[in-house]
Write a protein that holds these residues in place. Structure first.
Motif, PDB file in Angstrom:
ATOM      1  N   HIS A 185     -36.763  -8.680 -36.817  1.00  0.00           N
ATOM      2  CA  HIS A 185     -37.408  -7.405 -37.086  1.00  0.00           C
ATOM      3  C   HIS A 185     -37.305  -6.455 -35.899  1.00  0.00           C
ATOM      4  O   HIS A 185     -37.411  -5.247 -36.062  1.00  0.00           O
ATOM      5  CB  HIS A 185     -38.884  -7.614 -37.432  1.00  0.00           C
ATOM      6  N   THR A 186     -37.117  -7.020 -34.716  1.00  0.00           N
ATOM      7  CA  THR A 186     -37.022  -6.234 -33.493  1.00  0.00           C
ATOM      8  C   THR A 186     -36.514  -7.136 -32.376  1.00  0.00           C
ATOM      9  O   THR A 186     -36.257  -8.328 -32.585  1.00  0.00           O
ATOM     10  CB  THR A 186     -38.393  -5.637 -33.103  1.00  0.00           C
ATOM     11  N   VAL A 187     -36.393  -6.563 -31.187  1.00  0.00           N
ATOM     12  CA  VAL A 187     -36.110  -7.350 -29.988  1.00  0.00           C
ATOM     13  C   VAL A 187     -37.421  -7.493 -29.240  1.00  0.00           C
ATOM     14  O   VAL A 187     -38.124  -6.504 -28.974  1.00  0.00           O
ATOM     15  CB  VAL A 187     -35.053  -6.669 -29.093  1.00  0.00           C
ATOM     16  N   GLN A 188     -37.757  -8.723 -28.911  1.00  0.00           N
ATOM     17  CA  GLN A 188     -39.039  -9.047 -28.284  1.00  0.00           C
ATOM     18  C   GLN A 188     -38.793  -9.707 -26.934  1.00  0.00           C
ATOM     19  O   GLN A 188     -37.932 -10.567 -26.807  1.00  0.00           O
ATOM     20  CB  GLN A 188     -39.811  -9.989 -29.204  1.00  0.00           C
ATOM     21  N   VAL A 189     -39.574  -9.297 -25.950  1.00  0.00           N
ATOM     22  CA  VAL A 189     -39.472  -9.857 -24.602  1.00  0.00           C
ATOM     23  C   VAL A 189     -40.773 -10.599 -24.298  1.00  0.00           C
ATOM     24  O   VAL A 189     -41.861 -10.037 -24.451  1.00  0.00           O
ATOM     25  CB  VAL A 189     -39.232  -8.755 -23.545  1.00  0.00           C
ATOM     26  N   GLU A 190     -40.642 -11.852 -23.893  1.00  0.00           N
ATOM     27  CA  GLU A 190     -41.819 -12.689 -23.633  1.00  0.00           C
ATOM     28  C   GLU A 190     -41.860 -13.098 -22.160  1.00  0.00           C
ATOM     29  O   GLU A 190     -41.221 -14.073 -21.771  1.00  0.00           O
ATOM     30  CB  GLU A 190     -41.795 -13.923 -24.539  1.00  0.00           C
ATOM     31  N   PRO A 191     -42.602 -12.350 -21.346  1.00  0.00           N
ATOM     32  CA  PRO A 191     -42.725 -12.716 -19.934  1.00  0.00           C
ATOM     33  C   PRO A 191     -43.649 -13.918 -19.762  1.00  0.00           C
ATOM     34  O   PRO A 191     -44.605 -14.095 -20.516  1.00  0.00           O
ATOM     35  CB  PRO A 191     -43.349 -11.464 -19.287  1.00  0.00           C
ATOM     36  N   ALA A 192     -43.355 -14.738 -18.762  1.00  0.00           N
ATOM     37  CA  ALA A 192     -44.212 -15.878 -18.435  1.00  0.00           C
ATOM     38  C   ALA A 192     -45.193 -15.452 -17.351  1.00  0.00           C
ATOM     39  O   ALA A 192     -44.785 -15.066 -16.260  1.00  0.00           O
ATOM     40  CB  ALA A 192     -43.365 -17.053 -17.948  1.00  0.00           C
ATOM     41  N   ASN A 193     -46.488 -15.472 -17.683  1.00  0.00           N
ATOM     42  CA  ASN A 193     -47.516 -15.084 -16.707  1.00  0.00           C
ATOM     43  C   ASN A 193     -47.246 -13.689 -16.148  1.00  0.00           C
ATOM     44  O   ASN A 193     -47.209 -13.470 -14.942  1.00  0.00           O
ATOM     45  CB  ASN A 193     -47.583 -16.099 -15.566  1.00  0.00           C
TER      46      ASN A 193
END
Length: 248
Positions: A87-95
């Motif tokens: 559905h989109t581009v998602q960025v998942e940062p750690a902490n």
């Protein structure tokens, strides 16, 4: 033995079908588009019946003079994973840090993009918006919306947009780290209201912080995203008399 293997295989297959049924396919246009979300699944009903849905058109002449308490921002450089979720581009940062509103801390979970911007200000939309999604210890959500206008290249997003996952399900580790705080405009004036998720299941009671001032993104960066998603924005929803505060 062969019978047991066959039964096990069928069980795995039925489980796969059951899991697929748990998440009805939805899109932004056509038979499973935004106007149909409420009818795709019982859990999505609030997409049609909710009274505090997002996004909204923020009419500045109707914004209350009440000033909300300043938000607290504590972001730091973090490793991250970049995901194409279909559905989109998602960025998942750690902490990656946290947002504090009225004394409640919401930890950054992920950020993603919509084109054009879902939020409008006095009827004006922007080419792109980033939604920074945060979650509190008790599961409540708060989202910061950062609007983008075309102009100079966005240095913070350069490593993200230089290598976008091409297909749904594709993901990779971001080269280097990213500091989400660098995405925000230097002046933190914002609009605040209570709304919902802008995708199914459209859950309400989400705290929204929409930055007043847009930041820059290049036409090349925008084109890279639109090559994957030409349009992935929900139309604005009725405000239904909701109070919109100004904040900083």
């Amino acid at each position: 033995m062969k019978t047991r293997i066959a039964i096990a295989a069928l069980g795995t297959l039925f489980t796969a079908f059951a899991n697929a049924a748990e998440a009805p396919h939805w899109t932004y246009q056509g038979k499973t588009g935004t106007s149909q979300w409420a009818h795709l699944e019982a859990d999505y009903a609030v997409c049609g019946t909710g009274q505090r849905q997002s996004p909204i058109n923020i009419e500045t002449r109707k914004v209350t003079g009440t000033t909300a308490q300043a938000i607290g921002l504590s972001y730091a450089p973090a490793n991250a994973e970049v995901i194409n979720n279909g559905h989109t581009v998602q960025v998942e940062p750690a902490n990656g840090g946290a947002l504090t509103i009225d004394g409640v801390e919401y930890k950054l979970a992920q950020f993603h993009f919509h084109t054009p911007s879902e939020e409008k200000i006095d009827g004006k939309s922007y080419p792109l918006v980033a939604h920074l999604v945060h979650k509190s210890a008790d599961g409540k959500l708060a989202v910061i919306a950062v609007l983008f206008r075309t102009g100079k290249s966005n240095a913070t997003l350069r490593p993200v947009f230089a290598r976008l996952p091409a297909k749904p399900g594709d993901k990779h580790a971001l080269h280097g780290t990213i500091n989400v705080g660098d995405l925000l405009p230097p002046k933190r004036d914002n609009y605040r209201f209570i709304g919902s998720l802008t995708t199914p299941p459209c859950s309400e009671d989400v705290r929204w912080v929409v930055m007043k001032r847009p930041v820059s993104i290049s036409s090349t960066q925008l084109a890279a995203f639109r090559k994957l998603y030409k349009m992935n924005a929900r139309p604005v929803q009725a405000a239904n008399g909701r109070e919109v505060l100004v904040g900083r």
